[in-house]
Write an enzyme that holds these catalytic residues in place. Structure first.
Site, PDB file in Angstrom:
ATOM      1  CB  THR A  54       8.644  -9.656   7.818  1.00 11.71           C
ATOM      2  OG1 THR A  54       8.770  -8.280   7.429  1.00 11.71           O
ATOM      3  CG2 THR A  54       9.928 -10.138   8.440  1.00 11.71           C
ATOM      4  CG  ASP A  55       2.333  -9.250   5.745  1.00 15.43           C
ATOM      5  OD1 ASP A  55       2.415  -8.182   5.097  1.00 15.43           O
ATOM      6  OD2 ASP A  55       1.339 -10.000   5.677  1.00 15.43           O
ATOM      7  CG  PHE A  56       4.036  -2.933   6.037  1.00 12.60           C
ATOM      8  CD1 PHE A  56       4.755  -2.425   4.970  1.00 12.60           C
ATOM      9  CD2 PHE A  56       3.739  -2.095   7.088  1.00 12.60           C
ATOM     10  CE1 PHE A  56       5.162  -1.101   4.951  1.00 12.60           C
ATOM     11  CE2 PHE A  56       4.142  -0.770   7.087  1.00 12.60           C
ATOM     12  CZ  PHE A  56       4.852  -0.267   6.015  1.00 12.60           C
TER      13      PHE A  56
END
Length: 768
Positions: free
Chosen positions: A293-295
């Site tokens: 995932t992105d942050f």
């Protein structure tokens, strides 16, 4: 233990290791906390691991660390508190050693690093941003940059990077435009393939290759209003033909990792989209890597997208959709076990994700070679060869937009040159976002580059103004410099520089000023979207005042998104669009200003006359309309445009054969001649127009390009192969098909300067 036996197949090793792991250890492999919080630099320069990291290891382990070598205002790691190239390698070894020696199974950590335009670490080579690299129209040169970046990253312990960015730019108001290659999917796809070759090489088990992570999956560059992470409204055909195309090319080239995008598409968040991550990516495309995932993306499912009522539902939605690892690790660490206890996630769901992470660690050779050589890091990072490469990339990425009356190149015999503007001598303003602080001597500004050509005595300097703000206190000194000079190089634009504690400048003297409240000129970068494309502050006013002096004025733009300033376009003598050219930008720009290099960059994004023309990307449909009441739809500078110090002539565009079957191939050729007096590089571009189709098509679409170098008077025949992949469309069932009919093959200098010939596709005769 079988998993430690390197002679066994990877699947056998994974099976053995997975069977030995507890649930806590499995969850630990899926989390990626912030790496810069795992170590502390002691007064004597040595590194030790933090207590919080020791606690994480004791609680079940850590699968990966994000940005252990990253330095910037977010991490609060500075030049003083950060790590040199050698210290960085020593630090990752210490972190890795502790994790292996103090965990039950000794599973190594995967270090993930940002490498958008070079490894984001102190001392690393800062290459031009992707928008500049794309403007070079030279994917093979980009492959060399990726090889250099991979070496610098892996030598310090980094084994994965969160690049390349394969988003298609639809709205240049978006702050992350600088991180993208282009508005065209075909061009991005060519760069994507070379990124896989350069970053991952032939094998990941090497001291100079790393895992490439494709981001942001998907359609992140098509957000509503150009606002970061806003919803995407798009039909399935457009999604597949435009935004997904570069990702598919990269997966076919062997991409090992994919990052989910923050946005939703038609109501479904990408981080929990099972169609994107499982049905399409894995089953249809055959992707065999892992998804991260992105942050903070899983938290958005609860607060933002609101598709989950709580953390347990959010982690279940993402994991079951195909996410394997969470950047930050906060939600998986806190909620995944509870989600399993509630029956929202099965043991098989968990094992599938852990298996993919472990497979990658085995492919990387981390179990056999978990540590790196600090001496290799010291030799490789920021090497002279990499600096030379950065200069070449910067040079090829600069686009000459205007050159009235041959204002450029400047004669080296010129008297005095005034270098003026907020970006003339600001190191961080020319580096772009995702950049770590670097020693001043590593960065060459435009002022540095011009002084290197002419000497200090013949170069005058004044900042004039800032990027933002309404202070005109620097005008007087800037006008005085301009009045004394024979020509003015006016360096304007934008900034993606975060607050590195460097203070600001005295607008009257140009001297550095450090205060408790340093000025921040950032107007681009992640999270910095704009409603206009004009120059900010009083930059335009400064240009207008200098223009009144009647001196030759050359504008150099250093920026992260297109600038729409009609007055500049109409009134100055020459314009160079340099984007963010990296650490060697000043040398590259000076080479071009004084004719030691010939501009060869071409635009990969359309520059509109105003934001009122948006969207302005070239591959629009035929029904886009004719004009607005106040203005037509012609851009200020079209896609593919760029001038040279020489002239090129195109002759004899032809195709052979003129008729092919749907599965057949043809060759289109053109004779290109350098009709000028100096050698130069030309980017020969091929576009295809489907005259009649069962579904609506773009008016033209890029399907090939070739960068060639020609001596004065030299002619070269350039050929392109045209086959089904260049002619096909997605039919009403989203299946690729080449339909019979006429195709116009257009070859030329840019998307508004093309010569056409026709290719006819006819039905194949059925055999009786």
């Amino acid at each position: 233990m079988k998993y430690k036996d390197a002679s066994l197949p990877i699947q056998d090793r994974v099976d053995d290791l997975l069977g030995r792991m507890t649930r806590e250890e499995k969850i630990g492999q899926l989390v990626q906390p912030m790496g810069w919080k795992t170590y502390k630099k002691e007064a004597d320069g040595t590194v030790s691991v933090t207590d919080s990291f020791k606690e994480d290891i004791a609680a079940g382990g850590v699968g990966s660390l994000y940005g252990a070598l990253r330095a910037d205002p977010w991490t609060e790691v500075t030049l003083e508190t950060g790590l040199s190239p050698k210290q960085g390698a020593i630090a990752t070894n210490e972190i890795q050693r502790y994790a292996i020696e103090n965990s039950r199974l000794g599973i190594p950590i995967l270090f993930g690093e940002e490498c958008s335009h070079g490894h984001m670490a102190i001392g690393a080579t800062v290459f031009p941003v992707p928008l500049s690299v794309g403007s070079a129209w030279n994917p093979e040169l980009y492959r060399e940059m990726c090889e250099a970046t991979a070496l610098e990253t892996r030598s310090q312990g980094g084994a994965a990077t969160y690049s390349p960015v394969l988003d298609v730019v639809r709205d240049p108001r978006w702050g992350r435009t600088e991180e993208c290659f282009a508005e065209d999917p075909y061009l991005i796809g060519e760069y994507a393939v070379q990124a896989m070759k350069g970053l991952q090489g032939d094998t990941l088990d090497s001291d100079r290759t790393i895992v490439a992570t494709l981001k942001h999956f998907a359609a992140y560059g098509s957000s509503e209003g150009g606002r970061n992470a806003a919803p995407v409204h798009m039909g399935a055909r457009e999604l597949h033909e435009i935004d997904l195309y570069p990702f598919k090319k990269a997966v076919e080239a062997g991409a090992a990792s994919v990052m989910t995008a923050y946005n939703e598409i038609d109501g479904v968040p990408c981080t929990s989209d099972a169609y994107l991550l499982n049905d399409l990516l894995r089953k249809e495309w055959g992707f065999d890597g892992f998804v991260i995932t992105d942050f903070g993306a899983i938290q958005m499912l609860v607060h933002g997208h609101n598709t989950a009522a709580n953390g347990e539902e959010a982690v279940a939605q993402s994991l079951k959709a195909g996410v394997d690892m969470e950047m930050s690790g906060f939600m998986f660490r806190k909620h995944l076990n509870a989600a399993m206890e509630q029956g929202l996630v099965s043991e098989d769901d968990l094992n599938a994700a852990v298996r993919r992470v472990l497979e990658m660690k085995f492919r990387l050779g981390l179990f056999e070679r978990p540590y790196v050589d600090p001496d290799l890091a010291e030799r490789s990072i920021g090497s002279e060869a990499h600096v030379r490469l950065a200069r070449r990339l910067a040079t090829e990425g600069v686009v000459l937009l205007k050159n009235e009356g041959g204002a450029l190149p400047l004669r080296k015999e010129i008297g005095k040159v005034a270098v003026i503007g907020p970006n003339a001598n600001h190191t961080y303003n020319q580096l772009g976002d995702y950049t770590s602080p670097q020693p001043r001597g590593q960065i060459v500004t435009v002022l540095d580059g011009v002084r290197a050509k002419l000497g200090d005595d013949r170069v005058l300097y004044a900042p004039g103004c800032r990027i933002k703000g309404d202070s005109r206190e620097g005008f007087e000194s800037a006008l005085a410099c301009a009045a004394e000079a024979d020509a003015v190089v006016l360096v304007l634009g934008g900034s993606s520089a975060r607050d590195f504690g460097e203070g600001t400048i005295d607008l009257k003297t140009g001297a550095s000023v450090v205060s408790d409240n340093p000025w921040n000129d950032m107007e681009c970068g992640e999270g910095i979207d704009r409603s206009t494309l004009n120059l900010m502050g009083v930059q335009l006013e400064l240009a207008q005042e200098i223009h009144k002096l009647g001196k030759p004025v050359i504008v150099v733009y250093i920026n992260g998104r297109p600038i729409a300033e009609p007055w500049i376009d109409e009134n100055v003598h020459a314009i160079l669009e340099a984007w963010y050219p990296g650490q060697e930008g000043g040398n590259a720009i000076a080479d071009l200003l004084f004719g030691d290099a010939n501009p060869s960059g071409r635009l990969t994004v359309t520059i509109p006359k105003s934001v009122g023309q948006l969207p302005a990307y070239y591959h629009s449909k035929r029904t886009r309309g004719k004009r607005y009441l106040e203005a037509d739809l012609e851009p200020a500078y079209p896609f593919g445009f760029g001038l040279s110090y020489t002239e090129f002539r195109y002759d004899n565009v032809r195709v052979s054969p003129e008729r092919i079957a749907p599965s057949g191939e043809a060759t289109v050729s053109v004779d290109v001649t350098n009709a000028g007096a100096v050698a130069g590089d030309e980017v020969v571009q091929l576009y295809v127009s489907d005259v009649t189709a069962s579904v609506t098509r773009p008016e033209i679409a890029l399907k090939g390009f070739r960068k060639i170098r020609l001596a004065p008077g030299e002619t070269q025949t350039v050929t392109f192969r045209v086959g089904p992949e260049h002619l096909q469309l997605l039919d009403k069932n989203l299946k690729p098909v080449v339909e019979p009919g006429e195709f116009r093959l257009l070859v030329g200098r840019h998307s508004r300067d093309l010569t056409a010939c026709s290719l006819y596709v006819t039905e194949e005769e059925k055999k009786l």
